[in-house]
Design a protein around this motif. Sequence first.
Motif, mmCIF file in Angstrom:
data_model
loop_
_atom_site.group_PDB
_atom_site.id
_atom_site.type_symbol
_atom_site.label_atom_id
_atom_site.label_comp_id
_atom_site.label_asym_id
_atom_site.label_seq_id
_atom_site.Cartn_x
_atom_site.Cartn_y
_atom_site.Cartn_z
ATOM 1 N N GLN A 52 -0.656 13.699 4.366
ATOM 2 C CA GLN A 52 0.167 14.801 4.881
ATOM 3 C C GLN A 52 -0.117 15.028 6.366
ATOM 4 O O GLN A 52 -1.159 14.593 6.869
ATOM 5 N N THR A 53 0.779 15.758 7.011
ATOM 6 C CA THR A 53 0.533 16.169 8.396
ATOM 7 C C THR A 53 -0.869 16.774 8.498
ATOM 8 O O THR A 53 -1.618 16.511 9.430
ATOM 9 N N GLU A 54 -1.212 17.563 7.511
ATOM 10 C CA GLU A 54 -2.485 18.283 7.527
ATOM 11 C C GLU A 54 -3.699 17.364 7.378
ATOM 12 O O GLU A 54 -4.783 17.696 7.829
ATOM 13 N N GLY A 101 -0.394 21.316 -2.186
ATOM 14 C CA GLY A 101 0.994 21.703 -2.430
ATOM 15 C C GLY A 101 1.768 20.682 -3.247
ATOM 16 O O GLY A 101 2.957 20.827 -3.459
ATOM 17 N N ASP A 102 1.090 19.630 -3.704
ATOM 18 C CA ASP A 102 1.750 18.598 -4.511
ATOM 19 C C ASP A 102 1.290 18.661 -5.967
ATOM 20 O O ASP A 102 0.158 19.050 -6.248
ATOM 21 N N GLY A 103 2.176 18.233 -6.852
ATOM 22 C CA GLY A 103 1.821 18.075 -8.253
ATOM 23 C C GLY A 103 1.456 16.622 -8.515
ATOM 24 O O GLY A 103 1.943 15.719 -7.829
ATOM 25 N N VAL A 123 0.853 -1.182 0.000
ATOM 26 C CA VAL A 123 0.000 0.000 0.000
ATOM 27 C C VAL A 123 0.895 1.240 0.000
ATOM 28 O O VAL A 123 1.680 1.445 0.907
ATOM 29 N N ASP A 124 0.806 2.002 -1.089
ATOM 30 C CA ASP A 124 1.544 3.256 -1.213
ATOM 31 C C ASP A 124 0.562 4.339 -0.784
ATOM 32 O O ASP A 124 -0.437 4.586 -1.456
ATOM 33 N N THR A 125 0.816 4.952 0.378
ATOM 34 C CA THR A 125 -0.183 5.832 0.990
ATOM 35 C C THR A 125 0.228 7.288 0.871
ATOM 36 O O THR A 125 1.241 7.701 1.432
ATOM 37 N N HIS A 144 11.340 13.879 5.037
ATOM 38 C CA HIS A 144 11.061 14.958 5.982
ATOM 39 C C HIS A 144 10.829 16.265 5.239
ATOM 40 O O HIS A 144 11.578 16.618 4.350
ATOM 41 N N ARG A 145 9.795 16.953 5.643
ATOM 42 C CA ARG A 145 9.483 18.230 5.006
ATOM 43 C C ARG A 145 10.358 19.330 5.551
ATOM 44 O O ARG A 145 10.406 19.556 6.742
ATOM 45 N N ILE A 146 11.039 20.037 4.663
ATOM 46 C CA ILE A 146 11.895 21.142 5.080
ATOM 47 C C ILE A 146 11.612 22.336 4.181
ATOM 48 O O ILE A 146 11.690 22.231 2.955
HETATM 49 C C1 WTA Z 1 4.826 13.667 0.305
HETATM 50 C C2 WTA Z 1 3.809 12.570 5.702
HETATM 51 C C3 WTA Z 1 4.076 10.657 -2.877
HETATM 52 C C4 WTA Z 1 3.951 14.704 -0.378
HETATM 53 C C5 WTA Z 1 2.654 11.598 5.881
HETATM 54 C C6 WTA Z 1 3.195 15.326 0.784
HETATM 55 C C7 WTA Z 1 4.063 11.503 -0.737
HETATM 56 C C8 WTA Z 1 4.235 15.317 1.877
HETATM 57 C C9 WTA Z 1 3.508 10.293 -0.257
HETATM 58 C C10 WTA Z 1 3.641 15.288 3.260
HETATM 59 C C11 WTA Z 1 3.272 9.231 -1.211
HETATM 60 C C12 WTA Z 1 3.733 11.681 1.405
HETATM 61 N N1 WTA Z 1 3.576 9.474 -2.502
HETATM 62 N N2 WTA Z 1 4.339 11.662 -2.046
HETATM 63 N N3 WTA Z 1 2.789 8.053 -0.841
HETATM 64 N N4 WTA Z 1 3.319 10.438 1.071
HETATM 65 N N5 WTA Z 1 4.196 12.329 0.317
HETATM 66 O O1 WTA Z 1 3.391 16.262 6.111
HETATM 67 O O2 WTA Z 1 4.777 15.653 -1.012
HETATM 68 O O3 WTA Z 1 5.525 14.932 6.498
HETATM 69 O O4 WTA Z 1 2.732 16.623 0.517
HETATM 70 O O5 WTA Z 1 3.340 13.844 5.919
HETATM 71 O O6 WTA Z 1 5.000 14.128 1.642
HETATM 72 O O7 WTA Z 1 4.639 15.180 4.222
HETATM 73 P P1 WTA Z 1 4.260 15.103 5.753
#
Ligand code: WTA
Length: 649
Positions: A419-421, A503-505, A414-416, A529-531
């Motif tokens: 986001q934090t949000e 915020g994603d493409g 499962v590719d999930t 990690h989001r930076i």
């Molecule tokens: C990226 C992590 C592609 C995406 C749960 C998103 C992903 C950001 C995937 C959120 C996935 C997370 N495939 N991209 N399965 N999962 N992302 O808030 O850019 O740390 O906006 O949450 O990670 O990162 P965050």
Amino acid sequence: MSKNTANQLSETRVFKPAKEFSKKARIQNMAQYRALWEESVKRPDKFWAREAADLCWNKKWLKVLDWQEPFAKWFVGGRLNVAENCLDRHLGTARQNKAAIIWEGEPGERRVITYQQLHREVCLFANVLKRNKIKKGERVLIYMPMIPEAAIAMLACARLGIVHSVVFGGFSAESIKDRVADCGAVAVITADGGYRRGAIVPLKANVDAALKDGGHPVKRVIVFRRAGNDIHIEEGRDVWWHRELEYVDANCPPVPLDSEAPLFILYTSGSTGKPKGILHSTAGYLLGAHISCKYVFDLRDDDVYWCTADIGWVTGHSYVVYGPLSMGATSLMYEGAPNWPDNGRFWKIIEEFSVSVLYTAPTAIRAFIKWGDEWPKKHDLSSLRLLGTVGEPINPEAWMWYHNVIGGGRCPIVDTWWQTETGGHMITSLPGATPTKPGTATLPFFGVDAAVVDDNGQEVPPNTMGKLVIRKPWPSMLRTVWGDKARYKKTYWSEFKGMYFAGDGARRDKDGYFWITGRIDDVLNVAGHRIGTAEVEGALVSHPAVAEAAVVGRPDEIKGQGVVCFVTVKQGVKADYALRDALKKHVRTMIGPVATPDEIRFAEVLPKTRSGKIMRRLLKQIAAGNAVTGDTTTLEDFSILAKLGSAED
Ligand code: WTA
């Protein structure tokens, strides 16, 4: 086009779930998925009311959703407690003496904590919080290693309606200071230290440094003894966790809380300014974490489930603590690094605890590939039945390796995407139903109305890139940015009317599958990690030698993206190796090791448009080692491109 995108576009492999897997799964085929999904978006009241009945309520809600865009209230008028849902309700059932948490420390010690024991520990610690006069609605920072007490602290807060904000142990003193100030934390829960690659991370010392200047509301620091390293105890402010336990009993009824009571704040990077405090509330968040564990991981009573994320990230919140415990599952926690004492640590843990569900990040998978197949091959991984990934797009090569070498070709992946949000999974396959393709998170989860749109908010045709949006509110969505409603509205709900902008493409293929390509704002994704580039720039310009800085990402084989900084120094400052090292160290001190620059390039000037905007597109191309292409006609001083071209060293 990057190699990865090219691979994804030509991806034709399809993997259907095995019949035996589907037969036992909660969702067994696509027809069932589609019917439930249709109901979840067309008749959300009905769908969510049915799912919410899985939770235990002190008072039933009056209304499922009150939506005053962009502010949502879910399960209006209801009352419940998250800790009661994760603990109390399993007591007196067959789960009472089941392992809630199986823990392994980096040095090798092990603890198995049953639901009954965890309940008791949480009650005791909640009474410690009471004894220290921390009240419902107040904020508490948790800065802990990956030890059961981190989960105990979170659940004890939840039991009393205290709002926790967990700060990842890899963040610096400066980050703690910012977060304490932003959320007005009255207490910090920490440990003396935690283990990482054989060394001790001085957590308490970082807390001391964060609080040393005063002018903050922290009146209490509770310290758990983990690593035994020497620490300073500030009289009147700091207390030992184990000492406090001597004064309390285990009688602590959960406080019934409003569905919308704040549960936690978690800071995450955005494209501008300092990290924002994402606020999640009680009922909706818990339901999101719960039902994704139910349908996506399809958790069973006999599973040993391991999510490798640190509790400092949202994945640790939803999928180490709240989701699995609300399901009455067994959640495994490991304190340390995957390559300590050798590269086989994860596989040894899986073998020795018979882990059946593994949830990890593509960056980890790529590191495992690099370390070589011999490490997993030394271990019996036949207990695994399901694999998951999260954090960034997974490249098809990594997906195939995960599938073959770790999953033995038999485990669905499962590719999930989430986001934090979003609080919980948003776009994901369901393991017993969805045919998967390497590199796509596939289809929207229940209740999620996802789409890919153009700059005008119009849905784009198949295989056309656009912006990923969610067109309806969902229970586990963030409620606001702590203390900044305007930023909440502007960041998420102003790009397109009535839509959440992630915020994603992304693009959708002919089967409607979502292929997420990553952030399209100024946020980097380094090792999952989001930076925020603005954060790193802010750290750099706070150094006395720096005049100006621009930070961009460049492709990195293991981490997904690396951090490249272009820096101009102040007049009279020598831009040399020593300064380069000092700046790297400075970024680590200001933000934390997660943000360490991979490369610092000194520049005489930064490329800017005539209106003074830094041309990041050019810098990205230069950082990636590519020739600069595209429109450069607005560039102020063309000659500087040549000067930026030389790499570090
Ligand atoms: C990226 C992590 C592609 C995406 C749960 C998103 C992903 C950001 C995937 C959120 C996935 C997370 N495939 N991209 N399965 N999962 N992302 O808030 O850019 O740390 O906006 O949450 O990670 O990162 P965050």
